[in-house]
Design a protein around this motif. Sequence first.
Motif, PDB file in Angstrom:
ATOM      1  N   ILE A  54       0.835  -1.209   0.000  1.00 45.21           N
ATOM      2  CA  ILE A  54       0.000   0.000   0.000  1.00 45.21           C
ATOM      3  C   ILE A  54       0.867   1.255   0.000  1.00 45.21           C
ATOM      4  CG2 ILE A  54      -0.251   0.211   2.516  1.00 45.21           C
ATOM      5  CD1 ILE A  54      -3.005   0.810  -0.130  1.00 45.21           C
ATOM      6  N   TYR A  55       2.091   1.160   0.493  1.00 44.44           N
ATOM      7  CA  TYR A  55       3.034   2.287   0.445  1.00 44.44           C
ATOM      8  C   TYR A  55       3.377   2.600  -1.010  1.00 44.44           C
ATOM      9  CZ  TYR A  55       7.164   5.067   1.822  1.00 44.44           C
ATOM     10  OH  TYR A  55       8.088   6.075   2.012  1.00 44.44           O
ATOM     11  N   PHE A  56       3.609   1.560  -1.800  1.00 47.04           N
ATOM     12  CA  PHE A  56       3.834   1.730  -3.239  1.00 47.04           C
ATOM     13  C   PHE A  56       2.582   2.323  -3.882  1.00 47.04           C
ATOM     14  CE2 PHE A  56       3.150   0.282  -7.550  1.00 47.04           C
ATOM     15  CZ  PHE A  56       4.366   0.433  -8.187  1.00 47.04           C
ATOM     16  N   ALA A  57       1.423   1.766  -3.512  1.00 46.68           N
ATOM     17  CA  ALA A  57       0.161   2.193  -4.111  1.00 46.68           C
ATOM     18  C   ALA A  57      -0.108   3.674  -3.873  1.00 46.68           C
ATOM     19  CB  ALA A  57      -0.986   1.346  -3.549  1.00 46.68           C
ATOM     20  N   GLU A  58       0.118   4.138  -2.647  1.00 52.51           N
ATOM     21  CA  GLU A  58      -0.154   5.542  -2.330  1.00 52.51           C
ATOM     22  C   GLU A  58       0.719   6.482  -3.165  1.00 52.51           C
ATOM     23  OE1 GLU A  58      -2.722   6.337  -0.941  1.00 52.51           O
ATOM     24  OE2 GLU A  58      -3.009   5.588   1.083  1.00 52.51           O
ATOM     25  N   HIS A  59       1.973   6.113  -3.362  1.00 55.57           N
ATOM     26  CA  HIS A  59       2.844   6.942  -4.213  1.00 55.57           C
ATOM     27  C   HIS A  59       2.327   6.976  -5.656  1.00 55.57           C
ATOM     28  CE1 HIS A  59       5.876   6.704  -0.953  1.00 55.57           C
ATOM     29  NE2 HIS A  59       6.345   7.809  -1.496  1.00 55.57           N
ATOM     30  N   ALA A  60       1.890   5.820  -6.138  1.00 54.99           N
ATOM     31  CA  ALA A  60       1.375   5.740  -7.511  1.00 54.99           C
ATOM     32  C   ALA A  60       0.084   6.533  -7.659  1.00 54.99           C
ATOM     33  CB  ALA A  60       1.142   4.276  -7.889  1.00 54.99           C
ATOM     34  N   ILE A  61      -0.732   6.521  -6.617  1.00 53.94           N
ATOM     35  CA  ILE A  61      -2.019   7.232  -6.645  1.00 53.94           C
ATOM     36  C   ILE A  61      -1.802   8.743  -6.711  1.00 53.94           C
ATOM     37  CG2 ILE A  61      -4.068   7.775  -5.249  1.00 53.94           C
ATOM     38  CD1 ILE A  61      -3.898   4.806  -4.257  1.00 53.94           C
ATOM     39  N   ILE A  62      -0.781   9.238  -6.035  1.00 51.60           N
ATOM     40  CA  ILE A  62      -0.479  10.680  -6.078  1.00 51.60           C
ATOM     41  C   ILE A  62      -0.248  11.125  -7.521  1.00 51.60           C
ATOM     42  CG2 ILE A  62       1.243  12.431  -5.491  1.00 51.60           C
ATOM     43  CD1 ILE A  62       1.625  10.986  -2.808  1.00 51.60           C
ATOM     44  N   GLU A  63       0.522  10.350  -8.272  1.00 50.43           N
ATOM     45  CA  GLU A  63       0.803  10.679  -9.675  1.00 50.43           C
ATOM     46  C   GLU A  63      -0.461  10.552 -10.521  1.00 50.43           C
ATOM     47  OE1 GLU A  63       4.043   8.404 -11.175  1.00 50.43           O
ATOM     48  OE2 GLU A  63       5.379   8.875  -9.505  1.00 50.43           O
ATOM     49  N   ALA A  64      -1.249   9.515 -10.278  1.00 49.61           N
ATOM     50  CA  ALA A  64      -2.462   9.284 -11.063  1.00 49.61           C
ATOM     51  C   ALA A  64      -3.491  10.394 -10.838  1.00 49.61           C
ATOM     52  CB  ALA A  64      -3.067   7.935 -10.684  1.00 49.61           C
ATOM     53  N   LEU A  65      -3.611  10.852  -9.598  1.00 47.06           N
ATOM     54  CA  LEU A  65      -4.587  11.899  -9.286  1.00 47.06           C
ATOM     55  C   LEU A  65      -4.268  13.204  -9.992  1.00 47.06           C
ATOM     56  CD1 LEU A  65      -5.188  11.206  -5.494  1.00 47.06           C
ATOM     57  CD2 LEU A  65      -6.928  11.166  -7.302  1.00 47.06           C
ATOM     58  N   GLU A  66      -2.988  13.470 -10.190  1.00 44.25           N
ATOM     59  CA  GLU A  66      -2.600  14.686 -10.914  1.00 44.25           C
ATOM     60  C   GLU A  66      -3.093  14.630 -12.361  1.00 44.25           C
ATOM     61  OE1 GLU A  66       1.389  17.357 -11.894  1.00 44.25           O
ATOM     62  OE2 GLU A  66       1.498  15.676 -10.492  1.00 44.25           O
ATOM     63  N   LYS A  67      -2.960  13.463 -12.986  1.00 46.48           N
ATOM     64  CA  LYS A  67      -3.437  13.287 -14.362  1.00 46.48           C
ATOM     65  C   LYS A  67      -4.958  13.373 -14.423  1.00 46.48           C
ATOM     66  CE  LYS A  67       0.419  10.256 -15.637  1.00 46.48           C
ATOM     67  NZ  LYS A  67       0.803   8.873 -16.052  1.00 46.48           N
ATOM     68  N   MET A  68      -5.616  12.802 -13.427  1.00 43.32           N
ATOM     69  CA  MET A  68      -7.082  12.816 -13.401  1.00 43.32           C
ATOM     70  C   MET A  68      -7.608  14.227 -13.166  1.00 43.32           C
ATOM     71  SD  MET A  68      -7.619   9.286 -11.248  1.00 43.32           S
ATOM     72  CE  MET A  68      -9.386   9.079 -11.442  1.00 43.32           C
ATOM     73  N   GLN A  69      -6.903  14.981 -12.346  1.00 51.49           N
ATOM     74  CA  GLN A  69      -7.303  16.365 -12.108  1.00 51.49           C
ATOM     75  C   GLN A  69      -7.215  17.178 -13.398  1.00 51.49           C
ATOM     76  OE1 GLN A  69      -4.868  18.446  -9.270  1.00 51.49           O
ATOM     77  NE2 GLN A  69      -5.895  20.404  -9.596  1.00 51.49           N
ATOM     78  N   GLN A  70      -6.142  16.996 -14.140  1.00 50.00           N
ATOM     79  CA  GLN A  70      -5.956  17.725 -15.397  1.00 50.00           C
ATOM     80  C   GLN A  70      -6.998  17.319 -16.440  1.00 50.00           C
ATOM     81  OE1 GLN A  70      -1.899  16.799 -16.395  1.00 50.00           O
ATOM     82  NE2 GLN A  70      -1.024  18.190 -14.883  1.00 50.00           N
ATOM     83  N   ALA A  71      -7.437  16.062 -16.396  1.00 46.59           N
ATOM     84  CA  ALA A  71      -8.380  15.562 -17.391  1.00 46.59           C
ATOM     85  C   ALA A  71      -9.833  15.883 -17.057  1.00 46.59           C
ATOM     86  CB  ALA A  71      -8.224  14.047 -17.535  1.00 46.59           C
ATOM     87  N   ALA A  72     -10.123  16.184 -15.785  1.00 46.22           N
ATOM     88  CA  ALA A  72     -11.506  16.423 -15.358  1.00 46.22           C
ATOM     89  C   ALA A  72     -12.087  17.674 -16.010  1.00 46.22           C
ATOM     90  CB  ALA A  72     -11.556  16.547 -13.842  1.00 46.22           C
ATOM     91  N   THR A  73     -13.392  17.659 -16.174  1.00 44.96           N
ATOM     92  CA  THR A  73     -14.094  18.766 -16.820  1.00 44.96           C
ATOM     93  C   THR A  73     -14.553  19.824 -15.825  1.00 44.96           C
ATOM     94  OG1 THR A  73     -14.884  17.296 -18.577  1.00 44.96           O
ATOM     95  CG2 THR A  73     -16.088  19.372 -18.257  1.00 44.96           C
TER      96      THR A  73
END
Length: 203
Positions: A54-73
Amino acid sequence: MATKTTETNTTAGSNSSATASSKKTTQVDNATVNEDKMKSSPLHKFFLSALKDIYFAEHAIIEALEKMQQAATTEELKEAFEDHQLQTQKHVSRLEKIFRLLEETPEKKECEAIKGIIKEGEEIIKSTEEGSMTRDAALIIAAQKVEHYEIATYGGLAQLAITMGHDKVADLLEKTLQEEEDTDYNLTDIAETFINFDAEQED
């Protein structure tokens, strides 16, 4: 006679102190043995491995959320992703504190599950129209899949921590669990307030 009595009392006191010290040493030794035994148990090893996961997962989620924020309408969803990203950074710090409490070094273990969920989110961005409410509706589902993975993980780890007597660790895991559940609820609220309805009206 008085002198002899004093000497006898002094000797008795010394023996009592020695016995108490011996008992204390034995208790410390037993605690050390029990701790070493616990750390070598299969359950503890699994627990530690899951924390690394889950430590790996949380780091990966931080990066993914940035992309999702940019893509959101919508601004509402952009803000929700930004808030969750900041919260996830706190979760990383909390996990590092948990590692310290367990006298372990924070370490990542590659998590195939979260990699798959994040990849699915990236596919959603590619397959939906930019600026559409359909994309936002789909992004919320993708984000909630991440949340449900985290909820299942933190919930299970909290119970294991309680079972093994790691009370402080359990408290930290339960705090993160509650925050993940709140985020999931917030995403549902955003979707049901207007995004899903507006997406349904799109051609």
